[in-house]
Scaffold this motif. Structure first.
Motif, PDB file in Angstrom:
ATOM      1  N   LYS A 179      -4.451   7.840 -14.356  1.00 38.16           N
ATOM      2  CA  LYS A 179      -5.661   8.633 -14.599  1.00 38.16           C
ATOM      3  C   LYS A 179      -5.572   9.517 -15.835  1.00 38.16           C
ATOM      4  O   LYS A 179      -6.165  10.589 -15.890  1.00 38.16           O
ATOM      5  N   HIS A 180      -4.843   9.062 -16.842  1.00 35.07           N
ATOM      6  CA  HIS A 180      -4.871   9.773 -18.118  1.00 35.07           C
ATOM      7  C   HIS A 180      -4.571   8.801 -19.250  1.00 35.07           C
ATOM      8  O   HIS A 180      -4.029   7.717 -19.040  1.00 35.07           O
ATOM      9  N   ASP A 181      -4.933   9.189 -20.469  1.00 34.80           N
ATOM     10  CA  ASP A 181      -4.775   8.339 -21.645  1.00 34.80           C
ATOM     11  C   ASP A 181      -3.456   8.558 -22.367  1.00 34.80           C
ATOM     12  O   ASP A 181      -3.037   7.717 -23.154  1.00 34.80           O
ATOM     13  N   ASP A 182      -2.832   9.680 -22.128  1.00 33.36           N
ATOM     14  CA  ASP A 182      -1.671  10.080 -22.918  1.00 33.36           C
ATOM     15  C   ASP A 182      -0.410   9.364 -22.435  1.00 33.36           C
ATOM     16  O   ASP A 182      -0.056   9.439 -21.255  1.00 33.36           O
ATOM     17  N   LEU A 183       0.272   8.681 -23.336  1.00 34.08           N
ATOM     18  CA  LEU A 183       1.533   8.024 -23.009  1.00 34.08           C
ATOM     19  C   LEU A 183       2.735   8.920 -23.297  1.00 34.08           C
ATOM     20  O   LEU A 183       3.878   8.545 -23.003  1.00 34.08           O
ATOM     21  N   SER A 184       2.489  10.067 -23.856  1.00 37.67           N
ATOM     22  CA  SER A 184       3.567  10.973 -24.223  1.00 37.67           C
ATOM     23  C   SER A 184       4.381  11.373 -22.994  1.00 37.67           C
ATOM     24  O   SER A 184       3.843  11.784 -21.968  1.00 37.67           O
ATOM     25  N   GLY A 185       5.684  11.193 -23.112  1.00 37.43           N
ATOM     26  CA  GLY A 185       6.585  11.566 -22.031  1.00 37.43           C
ATOM     27  C   GLY A 185       6.831  10.476 -21.007  1.00 37.43           C
ATOM     28  O   GLY A 185       7.741  10.592 -20.182  1.00 37.43           O
ATOM     29  N   LEU A 186       6.038   9.399 -21.032  1.00 36.12           N
ATOM     30  CA  LEU A 186       6.266   8.294 -20.103  1.00 36.12           C
ATOM     31  C   LEU A 186       7.465   7.469 -20.569  1.00 36.12           C
ATOM     32  O   LEU A 186       7.721   7.335 -21.771  1.00 36.12           O
ATOM     33  N   THR A 187       8.194   6.909 -19.617  1.00 41.59           N
ATOM     34  CA  THR A 187       9.337   6.060 -19.943  1.00 41.59           C
ATOM     35  C   THR A 187       8.935   4.604 -19.777  1.00 41.59           C
ATOM     36  O   THR A 187       8.388   4.211 -18.742  1.00 41.59           O
ATOM     37  N   VAL A 188       9.214   3.809 -20.811  1.00 43.42           N
ATOM     38  CA  VAL A 188       8.874   2.389 -20.802  1.00 43.42           C
ATOM     39  C   VAL A 188      10.134   1.573 -21.060  1.00 43.42           C
ATOM     40  O   VAL A 188      10.851   1.818 -22.033  1.00 43.42           O
ATOM     41  N   SER A 189      10.401   0.619 -20.182  1.00 40.34           N
ATOM     42  CA  SER A 189      11.519  -0.303 -20.376  1.00 40.34           C
ATOM     43  C   SER A 189      10.993  -1.568 -21.039  1.00 40.34           C
ATOM     44  O   SER A 189      10.259  -2.348 -20.424  1.00 40.34           O
ATOM     45  N   VAL A 190      11.330  -1.747 -22.303  1.00 39.02           N
ATOM     46  CA  VAL A 190      10.876  -2.906 -23.078  1.00 39.02           C
ATOM     47  C   VAL A 190      11.981  -3.959 -23.073  1.00 39.02           C
ATOM     48  O   VAL A 190      13.058  -3.743 -23.628  1.00 39.02           O
ATOM     49  N   GLN A 191      11.710  -5.078 -22.449  1.00 38.91           N
ATOM     50  CA  GLN A 191      12.681  -6.176 -22.356  1.00 38.91           C
ATOM     51  C   GLN A 191      12.286  -7.267 -23.347  1.00 38.91           C
ATOM     52  O   GLN A 191      11.281  -7.938 -23.191  1.00 38.91           O
ATOM     53  N   GLY A 192      13.073  -7.424 -24.404  1.00 37.57           N
ATOM     54  CA  GLY A 192      12.777  -8.408 -25.438  1.00 37.57           C
ATOM     55  C   GLY A 192      12.261  -7.732 -26.687  1.00 37.57           C
ATOM     56  O   GLY A 192      11.203  -7.106 -26.673  1.00 37.57           O
ATOM     57  N   LEU A 193      13.016  -7.859 -27.779  1.00 37.73           N
ATOM     58  CA  LEU A 193      12.689  -7.147 -29.014  1.00 37.73           C
ATOM     59  C   LEU A 193      12.481  -8.104 -30.175  1.00 37.73           C
ATOM     60  O   LEU A 193      12.939  -7.864 -31.292  1.00 37.73           O
ATOM     61  N   GLY A 194      11.780  -9.206 -29.904  1.00 41.63           N
ATOM     62  CA  GLY A 194      11.363 -10.086 -30.984  1.00 41.63           C
ATOM     63  C   GLY A 194      10.242  -9.430 -31.775  1.00 41.63           C
ATOM     64  O   GLY A 194      10.008  -8.215 -31.681  1.00 41.63           O
ATOM     65  N   ASN A 195       9.523 -10.226 -32.554  1.00 37.74           N
ATOM     66  CA  ASN A 195       8.460  -9.658 -33.381  1.00 37.74           C
ATOM     67  C   ASN A 195       7.436  -8.902 -32.541  1.00 37.74           C
ATOM     68  O   ASN A 195       6.997  -7.811 -32.904  1.00 37.74           O
ATOM     69  N   VAL A 196       7.047  -9.484 -31.413  1.00 41.60           N
ATOM     70  CA  VAL A 196       6.035  -8.843 -30.577  1.00 41.60           C
ATOM     71  C   VAL A 196       6.628  -7.637 -29.849  1.00 41.60           C
ATOM     72  O   VAL A 196       6.070  -6.539 -29.873  1.00 41.60           O
ATOM     73  N   GLY A 197       7.760  -7.828 -29.180  1.00 43.89           N
ATOM     74  CA  GLY A 197       8.368  -6.744 -28.415  1.00 43.89           C
ATOM     75  C   GLY A 197       8.683  -5.540 -29.270  1.00 43.89           C
ATOM     76  O   GLY A 197       8.455  -4.389 -28.852  1.00 43.89           O
ATOM     77  N   PHE A 198       9.191  -5.778 -30.475  1.00 52.09           N
ATOM     78  CA  PHE A 198       9.505  -4.656 -31.365  1.00 52.09           C
ATOM     79  C   PHE A 198       8.222  -3.959 -31.811  1.00 52.09           C
ATOM     80  O   PHE A 198       8.173  -2.723 -31.915  1.00 52.09           O
ATOM     81  N   GLY A 199       7.169  -4.753 -32.039  1.00 50.02           N
ATOM     82  CA  GLY A 199       5.886  -4.159 -32.411  1.00 50.02           C
ATOM     83  C   GLY A 199       5.312  -3.305 -31.299  1.00 50.02           C
ATOM     84  O   GLY A 199       4.779  -2.216 -31.543  1.00 50.02           O
ATOM     85  N   VAL A 200       5.420  -3.774 -30.059  1.00 53.71           N
ATOM     86  CA  VAL A 200       4.960  -2.988 -28.924  1.00 53.71           C
ATOM     87  C   VAL A 200       5.764  -1.696 -28.823  1.00 53.71           C
ATOM     88  O   VAL A 200       5.208  -0.603 -28.603  1.00 53.71           O
ATOM     89  N   ALA A 201       7.081  -1.811 -28.989  1.00 57.20           N
ATOM     90  CA  ALA A 201       7.937  -0.627 -28.931  1.00 57.20           C
ATOM     91  C   ALA A 201       7.536   0.402 -29.984  1.00 57.20           C
ATOM     92  O   ALA A 201       7.527   1.612 -29.720  1.00 57.20           O
TER      93      ALA A 201
END
Length: 359
Positions: A179-201
């Motif tokens: 229920k909020h727009d802010d991603l600040s402070g949230l923890t995200v586990s990114v699995q896979g750091l290819g071109n797309v994964g790194f861009g998402v990160a």
């Protein structure tokens, strides 16, 4: 050739196509071989009701011919639904090349693949995928007019648009669940750091998220640690990490009966294709209280860029359609909640409704 009887691919691998568990009414399956270059490829065309089949080409060292066929069948069906849900006038198709992209890739092999695509006379449009770069697709285009995602045919590398769409999808999931727009402070586990994964990160980092990263390539992990002040974790433990969001951006089938009970995040939203190992896994996620962003809904930015952009175009329309992925996911989340069904089931329904309207 079209397959109507069992054939062999690879080393002594009997494959009965029509009895294959991933065969879902596919229109055409082509096994291609070129002795001179060593090319072994499978092109699967799932559905062309909305238009010619479009989907990338994946080069991977499959353990068997059956494993390659499984991937081609699953990925091509996923492209049918992805293109339908994205509102594109394309059907679903996918190609796989059975080879090690690090060792076996040659211009002759890529050109031979282009010849196989050209023989389909436009029923299938190819593009880059795992193991295939936009530069490789330029080589493929020497032999076919149906290679997309190149500088000559559009905007070039589609991965930045895939990453943008995934980021917009993550924001939509956070709005719906938290229920909020802010991603600040949230923890995200990114699995896979290819071109797309790194861009998402990168998008997540710039939005203030804390990153846990994993990849089989140590250099990619080191780069993410340096760039994003990320914390590394073993790729096999990425889903078990304490996080608000698990973002799978590697290969598929990572969400299954073993891994789903281990997931600690409340949201699963990532770029990987075919994330669910089976149809039952969507229900498992629902029962676990995990909000799942269906993969072919959230990762459609790349195919949007390929489908809508022509040579010399600016990317305004592509970006608008890609950002709208967040709205599509919100619609899926809301309907899934109302009907108490897995989000994957709702996404399938929406895609099937558009396919049915094309008949």
């Amino acid at each position: 050739m079209n397959i109507s009887t069992p054939h062999r691919v690879g080393e002594d691998d009997p494959i009965d196509v029509f009895d294959h568990p991933e065969f879902r009414g596919h229109e055409q399956i082509v096994f291609g071989h070129d002795a001179a270059s060593g090319l072994k490829t499978i092109i699967a065309i799932h559905d062309t009701r909305l238009g010619p089949a479009a989907g990338g080409c994946r080069m991977w060292r499959y353990e068997s011919g059956d494993a390659a066929l499984t991937d081609a069948l699953r990925l091509s069906r996923g492209m049918t639904y992805k293109n339908a849900l994205a509102g594109l006038d394309f059907g679903g198709g996918k190609a796989v090349i059975i080879a090690d992209a690090q060792k076996d890739k040659t211009e002759a092999l890529l050109e031979a693949f282009g010849t196989q695509v050209e023989r389909l006379a436009g029923r299938y449009r190819t593009a880059e995928d795992v193991g295939i770069s936009t530069a490789d697709m330029d080589v493929v285009a020497r032999r076919t007019a149906f290679a997309l995602g190149t500088a000559k045919t559009g905007l070039g590398d589609p991965s930045p648009y895939t990453a943008l769409g995934v980021f917009e999808g993550i924001k939509a999931a956070v709005r719906f669940r938290l229920k909020h727009d802010d991603l600040s402070g949230l923890t995200v586990s990114v699995q896979g750091l290819g071109n797309v994964g790194f861009g998402v990160a990168r998008y997540l980092y710039e939005a203030g998220a804390r990153l846990v990263v994993s990849d089989i390539n140590d250099r990619s992990v080191a780069r993410a640690i340096e760039t994003f002040s990320a914390r590394p974790v073993d790729p096999n433990a990425a889903h078990k990490t304490d996080a608000d969001i698990f973002c799978p951006c590697a290969l598929g089938a990572g969400l299954n009966s073993v891994t789903i009970p281990e997931i600690r995040a409340g949201i699963v939203a990532g770029a990987a294709n075919n994330q669910l190992a089976s149809d039952q896994d969507g229900k498992r996620l629902l029962d676990a209280g995990i909000l799942y962003a269906p993969d072919y809904a959230i990762n459609a930015g790349g195919i949007i860029s390929i489908a809508l952009a022509g040579p010399g175009d600016k990317d305004t329309l592509v970006r608008e359609k890609t950002i709208a992925i967040g709205q599509t996911l919100t619609r899926i989340f809301e309907r899934a909640q109302t009907e108490n069904l897995p989000t994957q089931t709702i996404a399938d329904k929406l895609a099937q409704e558009r396919l049915s309207s094309a008949v």
